[in-house]
Design a protein around this motif. Sequence first.
Motif, PDB file in Angstrom:
ATOM      1  N   LEU A  55       0.826  -1.200   0.000  1.00 27.84           N
ATOM      2  CA  LEU A  55       0.000   0.000   0.000  1.00 27.84           C
ATOM      3  C   LEU A  55       0.864   1.256   0.000  1.00 27.84           C
ATOM      4  O   LEU A  55       0.403   2.333  -0.359  1.00 27.84           O
ATOM      5  N   GLU A  61      -4.074   2.688  -8.549  1.00 23.14           N
ATOM      6  CA  GLU A  61      -4.882   1.476  -8.405  1.00 23.14           C
ATOM      7  C   GLU A  61      -4.422   0.405  -9.398  1.00 23.14           C
ATOM      8  O   GLU A  61      -3.948   0.700 -10.489  1.00 23.14           O
ATOM      9  N   ARG A 263      -9.123   1.781  -2.577  1.00 21.60           N
ATOM     10  CA  ARG A 263      -8.238   1.168  -1.578  1.00 21.60           C
ATOM     11  C   ARG A 263      -7.763   2.182  -0.538  1.00 21.60           C
ATOM     12  O   ARG A 263      -7.533   1.838   0.618  1.00 21.60           O
ATOM     13  N   THR A 264      -7.628   3.455  -0.932  1.00 17.92           N
ATOM     14  CA  THR A 264      -7.202   4.486   0.021  1.00 17.92           C
ATOM     15  C   THR A 264      -8.301   4.768   1.036  1.00 17.92           C
ATOM     16  O   THR A 264      -8.050   4.888   2.240  1.00 17.92           O
ATOM     17  N   GLN A 265      -9.538   4.874   0.560  1.00 16.39           N
ATOM     18  CA  GLN A 265     -10.669   5.076   1.468  1.00 16.39           C
ATOM     19  C   GLN A 265     -10.840   3.865   2.381  1.00 16.39           C
ATOM     20  O   GLN A 265     -11.152   4.005   3.569  1.00 16.39           O
ATOM     21  N   TRP A 267      -8.492   1.909   3.450  1.00 11.28           N
ATOM     22  CA  TRP A 267      -7.455   1.924   4.472  1.00 11.28           C
ATOM     23  C   TRP A 267      -7.821   2.859   5.623  1.00 11.28           C
ATOM     24  O   TRP A 267      -7.551   2.557   6.788  1.00 11.28           O
ATOM     25  N   GLU A 268      -8.463   3.989   5.311  1.00 15.79           N
ATOM     26  CA  GLU A 268      -8.847   4.912   6.374  1.00 15.79           C
ATOM     27  C   GLU A 268      -9.791   4.228   7.354  1.00 15.79           C
ATOM     28  O   GLU A 268      -9.678   4.408   8.580  1.00 15.79           O
TER      29      GLU A 268
END
Length: 372
Positions: A55, A61, A263-265, A267-268
Motif C-alpha cells: 500500500l 490502483e 483502496r485508500t478510502q 485503508w482509512e
Amino acid sequence: MGTDAKAALEAIQFPCASCGGTMLFDADSQQLKCQYCGRLQAIDADHALPREHALDDGKPEEADTDWGVAQQTIKCQSCGGESLIPALQTATLCPFCGSPKVLPQPAAATVKPESLIPFQVDKEDAAAAFRSWKKKRWFLPGAFKRENTSARLAGIYIPYWTYDADTSSAYTAERGDYHYRTVTRTRTVNGKTETYTEQERYTVWHRVSGDYDRFFNDVLIPASGQYDAKLLDRLGNFDLGGLLGYKPDYLSGYIAERYSVNRTQGWEEARERIDDALRADIRAEIGGDEVRSLNVDTGYFNRTFKHLLLPVWNASYSYKSKPYRFMVNGQTGLVSGNAPRSAWKIAFFVLACLAVVGAIVLWYTSTQQSPQ
C-alpha cells in the motif's frame, strides 16, 4: 448465422460440452452445472495464497481489468447501486433494492479481483436460513413469522479490501486502582437512629507509559457503498482460508458488484478499526480498575492490501407496505437483516421488566424497614 444470433452465442461464456446449454456455477458441487442436461464440469481451482500488494508503494490502483468474460455495467436509478453482469444479458431488476429502474452504463475499466470465496450456500438453503432466522426473533409480529415472505434472492459477489500492517505504538495514561476503607455512618430505622459501618471505595491514580507492538492480518473492509455497514458486520466473519484464485467460472449465474470504496478510502476505515483494537489492547495491558487520559501515538509499517469478492445472498421484501432487507452469508448461511417489530410484544416485555424491578424494590424496602 445472423449477427444477433452469433452475438447471443458468444454471450454464453460456458457452453455445455454435451448439449450446448448454459453452465452455471453450482454451490453444492462446487462445479459448473448445465441447466439443461445436468452435466457437471470441474473447475481447475487455484489454491495458491492470495498475493499481497504494498500500500505504500505510491502506485495507482491496480490496472488489471480483464475479468475473463465480457461484462457490462448497470446502474440502479433508485439506489445508485452499480453491478456487473454478462454482456448482452438483459437486467430487469436491481439486485440491491429490487427496483426495475436499471440502465446500462458506458463501458468503463473495472479492476479485476484476484481472489474470491465461491458460493457454498445455494438459493434454497439461503431462503430456508431466512425462515429459520424469522422464527428465532422475539419481537417479530406473529403473522410475519408464519407467512411465507416473498423476496427475490440475488446472489451477489460483494467487493472487499483486506489490509495487513505492522504497528508500533507509544502510550501515556493514568491508571486507577480501587482501594477500600471502613467508614461509620448513621441512619434512622423505625424512628430510631442507629450507627453502622460499611466499605467505601476510593481510587488511587498513577501515571503510566509504555510501548506496544502488534501485527494486524486481513482487516476486512467492505468496498461496497450499497449496504448498511452494521448489516454487513452482522453477517459474521468470513473464513478467508477458503479464498481461491479468481476465475470467471465462479461468477457464472451470479452478479459481481463494482467497488465504490477505493483502496485508500478502505485503508482509512481499516486504520480506525486498528486504532480501536490498539486502544482496547493497551487498556488491557495497563490493567488496573480504570484507565483515563489515554493517549496513543501509532506508526504503521509494511502495509499491504488485497482486493477480493465474497458471496452474499441479498433480498428486499415488504411487510404491510414497508420495505425491509436481509442478507445471507453465501459461505456460512448466517443471516443478517432488518425486520418489522410487534409493538404489543415490545410493550408487554417492557411492562414485564418494570414489574420485576418493582417487585425487587418492594422486597428491598420491606427488608430495610423490618424491626432489628
